[in-house]
Design a protein around this motif. Structure first.
Motif, mmCIF file in Angstrom:
data_model
loop_
_atom_site.group_PDB
_atom_site.id
_atom_site.type_symbol
_atom_site.label_atom_id
_atom_site.label_comp_id
_atom_site.label_asym_id
_atom_site.label_seq_id
_atom_site.Cartn_x
_atom_site.Cartn_y
_atom_site.Cartn_z
ATOM 1 N N GLU A 162 -30.967 54.784 -68.690
ATOM 2 C CA GLU A 162 -30.143 55.784 -67.990
ATOM 3 C C GLU A 162 -28.656 55.510 -68.232
ATOM 4 O O GLU A 162 -27.851 55.500 -67.302
ATOM 5 C CB GLU A 162 -30.424 55.768 -66.468
ATOM 6 N N LYS B 217 -39.577 56.294 -73.260
ATOM 7 C CA LYS B 217 -38.416 55.643 -73.889
ATOM 8 C C LYS B 217 -38.487 54.125 -73.677
ATOM 9 O O LYS B 217 -38.272 53.343 -74.588
ATOM 10 C CB LYS B 217 -37.108 56.210 -73.302
ATOM 11 N N GLU B 218 -38.858 53.752 -72.459
ATOM 12 C CA GLU B 218 -38.944 52.312 -72.175
ATOM 13 C C GLU B 218 -40.062 51.668 -72.992
ATOM 14 O O GLU B 218 -39.937 50.538 -73.481
ATOM 15 C CB GLU B 218 -39.180 52.091 -70.674
ATOM 16 N N VAL B 219 -41.142 52.430 -73.138
ATOM 17 C CA VAL B 219 -42.277 51.927 -73.911
ATOM 18 C C VAL B 219 -41.849 51.636 -75.358
ATOM 19 O O VAL B 219 -42.226 50.626 -75.965
ATOM 20 C CB VAL B 219 -43.394 53.013 -73.824
HETATM 21 N N1 LIG Z 1 -47.327 56.494 -75.682
HETATM 22 C C1 LIG Z 1 -47.656 55.929 -74.518
HETATM 23 N N2 LIG Z 1 -48.785 55.213 -74.408
HETATM 24 C C2 LIG Z 1 -49.135 54.650 -73.237
HETATM 25 N N3 LIG Z 1 -48.422 54.754 -72.114
HETATM 26 C C3 LIG Z 1 -47.280 55.458 -72.156
HETATM 27 C C4 LIG Z 1 -46.833 56.073 -73.363
HETATM 28 N N4 LIG Z 1 -45.677 56.709 -73.117
HETATM 29 C C5 LIG Z 1 -45.407 56.496 -71.832
HETATM 30 N N5 LIG Z 1 -46.349 55.749 -71.240
HETATM 31 C C6 LIG Z 1 -46.385 55.354 -69.822
HETATM 32 O O1 LIG Z 1 -45.786 56.427 -69.092
HETATM 33 C C7 LIG Z 1 -44.897 55.953 -68.122
HETATM 34 C C8 LIG Z 1 -43.500 56.477 -68.413
HETATM 35 O O2 LIG Z 1 -43.003 55.905 -69.600
HETATM 36 P P1 LIG Z 1 -41.517 55.316 -69.716
HETATM 37 O O3 LIG Z 1 -41.107 54.643 -68.453
HETATM 38 O O4 LIG Z 1 -41.445 54.530 -70.978
HETATM 39 O O5 LIG Z 1 -40.743 56.677 -69.876
HETATM 40 P P2 LIG Z 1 -39.160 56.893 -69.949
HETATM 41 O O6 LIG Z 1 -38.929 57.905 -70.995
HETATM 42 O O7 LIG Z 1 -38.475 55.578 -70.101
HETATM 43 O O8 LIG Z 1 -38.889 57.515 -68.526
HETATM 44 P P3 LIG Z 1 -37.466 57.655 -67.733
HETATM 45 O O9 LIG Z 1 -36.597 58.557 -68.561
HETATM 46 O O10 LIG Z 1 -37.852 58.294 -66.454
HETATM 47 O O11 LIG Z 1 -36.936 56.270 -67.608
HETATM 48 C C9 LIG Z 1 -44.968 54.458 -68.171
HETATM 49 O O12 LIG Z 1 -45.874 54.006 -67.177
HETATM 50 C C10 LIG Z 1 -45.520 54.148 -69.540
HETATM 51 O O13 LIG Z 1 -46.270 52.969 -69.529
#
Ligand SMILES: Nc1ncnc2c1ncn2[C@@H]1O[C@H](COP(=O)(O)OP(=O)(O)OP(=O)(O)O)[C@@H](O)[C@H]1O
Length: 446
Positions: free
Chosen positions: A244, A177-179
């Motif tokens: 969050e 999601k953050e990505v």
């Molecule tokens: N499509 C992608 N390509 C490369 N790296 C990714 C990809 N998706 C996620 N990542 C990597 O995986 C990890 C988790 O991604 P991210 O923090 O964006 O998830 P999130 O959904 O925001 O997690 P949370 O809900 O725990 O906050 C990060 O280190 C991110 O760089």
């Protein structure tokens, strides 16, 4: 004497007289051209050409032009580089033409080979370009996505990035999601403006208000005596990412809603309102609708945040991305530690069929651990913590009976392949035909 010299020459020699008749040739000439004396000697070269023995006569050209001439002659399927040299008499007239030749079929062949190699090189270049283009389409600013599910997300992010509308990113923990928030910010006109990230779960509840909205001097004991701008103010002209958001205390949700509606903040302990221009992206792995139903999340705030919802699918629903992500993380960790670890095919297969409850983050962490802890350069399915046991997570993550059966089938097939190596043997053990197994594997995306 001169006959001996001519005959002894390893190079083909042919002599014509001033009228254009063949008068002498050596054995080398026959060896290279396949033309015998009776075809050439005592005959006029015009007739020789007419009979198709040679394609063209260099001697006739020399007699006509009175100078050295070089042509390419085609004789008996060969390409010959033929040079006719005039021998002049005391009056300056051509009395003889001495011809030597070289078989350039081999050169021609080499030239053809060179052309073929060049064509091949061009094709490879083309393919590299296609591959590079593919790479570009796979790596969107460092975000790996090639599955239809994830490409839809990327395209949606691209589409909505230029607008200021509020975005809500939904998806399990670690899906990226953050990505995606980063991508939207990068592709927006605010890309060079402040980008403030707030993890609402990481800030102690009692501090969230002052962190987000700031405070005026003397607002509360322990506060900075000069007062402090909040994160919304810091994000002015840029973007704020509220991660969050489901963790936002109910008591603050009303204030947040007002900020999002009016686009102005009032610091704690302050009276003046401060205009802010921010784009809001929020994210959650919680089911906000059910939080609303439970009375834990304000419905009006939910609608305000949910203007553009983007659902990011869990990793198990975008299997095409699994090998790409695995290689991407492997490459990064290899580079970081100057190692050359590789995945075996069965490791990639096992990863493809695993449910990844922790999604991309789980994979990233697992790969870093595997690269460091495996003794050999090859990381196999046996090194993976989930390839031995029936993956419980996978079953839990499966929602329908159909999904569960599919996953179980996939797991059994993978186990059989990993154990018996060939589809023939695996099919035998599983009690189905090899073609049925291959079809099943294709259907299951193995
Ligand atoms: N499509 C992608 N390509 C490369 N790296 C990714 C990809 N998706 C996620 N990542 C990597 O995986 C990890 C988790 O991604 P991210 O923090 O964006 O998830 P999130 O959904 O925001 O997690 P949370 O809900 O725990 O906050 C990060 O280190 C991110 O760089």
């Amino acid at each position: 004497m001169y006959e001996n010299v001519i005959n002894a020459s390893y190079d083909p020699i042919f002599i014509a007289d001033k009228r254009g008749y063949g008068i002498k040739m050596n054995e080398a000439y026959t060896r290279v051209t396949g033309i015998t004396e009776d075809q050439l000697i005592g005959r006029h070269l015009k007739d020789v050409v007419k009979d198709g023995i040679i394609s063209e006569s260099v001697s006739l050209k020399v007699l006509q032009e009175k100078r050295r001439v070089t042509i390419i002659q085609h004789v008996n399927g060969k390409d010959l580089l033929v040079t006719g040299n005039p021998i002049f008499d005391e009056n300056g007239d051509v009395s003889y033409v001495v011809t030597n030749l070289r078989d350039i079929s081999a050169l021609k062949h080499l030239e053809q080979e060179l052309m073929k190699t060049k064509a091949l090189a061009d094709r490879y270049l083309q393919q590299i370009k296609v591959y590079q283009h593919r790479e570009d389409t796979i790596r969107h600013e460092g975000v790996i996505a090639n599955s239809p599910n994830m490409l839809r997300v990327i395209h949606l992010a691209q589409k909505i990035a230029p607008f200021n509308s509020t975005v809500l990113l939904l998806g399990e923990s670690g899906v990226g999601k953050e990505v995606i928030a980063n991508l939207i910010q990068k592709w927006s006109p605010r890309s060079d403006k402040p980008f403030i990230k707030v993890n609402c779960a990481a800030i102690p509840k009692e501090l969230i208000e002052s962190e987000l909205f700031g405070y005026e001097k003397g607002a509360f004991t322990g506060a900075d005596s000069r007062g402090r701008p909040g994160l919304f103010e810091q994000a002015h002209t840029g973007t704020i990412f509220l991660d969050e958001i489901g963790e936002m205390p109910l008591s603050l949700q009303g204030k947040l809603l007002r900020v999002l509606q009016e686009f102005e903040v009032t610091r704690i302990g302050g009276r003046r309102t401060i205009k802010i221009d921010v784009r809001v992206i929020s994210a959650t792995n919680q089911d906000l609708e059910s939080l609303v139903k439970q009375g834990k999340f304000r419905e009006d705030l939910y609608y305000r945040l949910n203007i553009i919802p983007i659902h990011i699918p869990p990793l198990r629903e975008r299997q095409e991305d699994i090998p790409l992500l695995a290689h991407y993380f492997l490459e990064r960790v290899n580079q970081k530690y100057r190692l050359h670890k590789q995945f075996t095919d069965d490791a990639l297969l096992a990863m493809k069929s695993y449910a990844w409850p922790g999604n991309v983050r789980e994979m990233q962490n697992l790969i870093e651990r595997l690269v460091i802890t495996t003794e050999t350069d090859h990381i196999t399915a046996l090194h993976l913590p989930f390839s031995h046991s029936t993956s419980l997570e996978m079953k839990q993550a499966s929602k329908t009976l159909k999904d569960m059966v599919r996953n179980l089938e996939r797991e059994l097939i993978l186990k059989a392949i990993s154990e018996y190596k060939t589809t023939r043997k695996a099919a035998q053990v599983l009690g189905i035909s090899q073609s049925a197994l291959v079809k099943k594997m294709q259907r299951l995306g193995i």
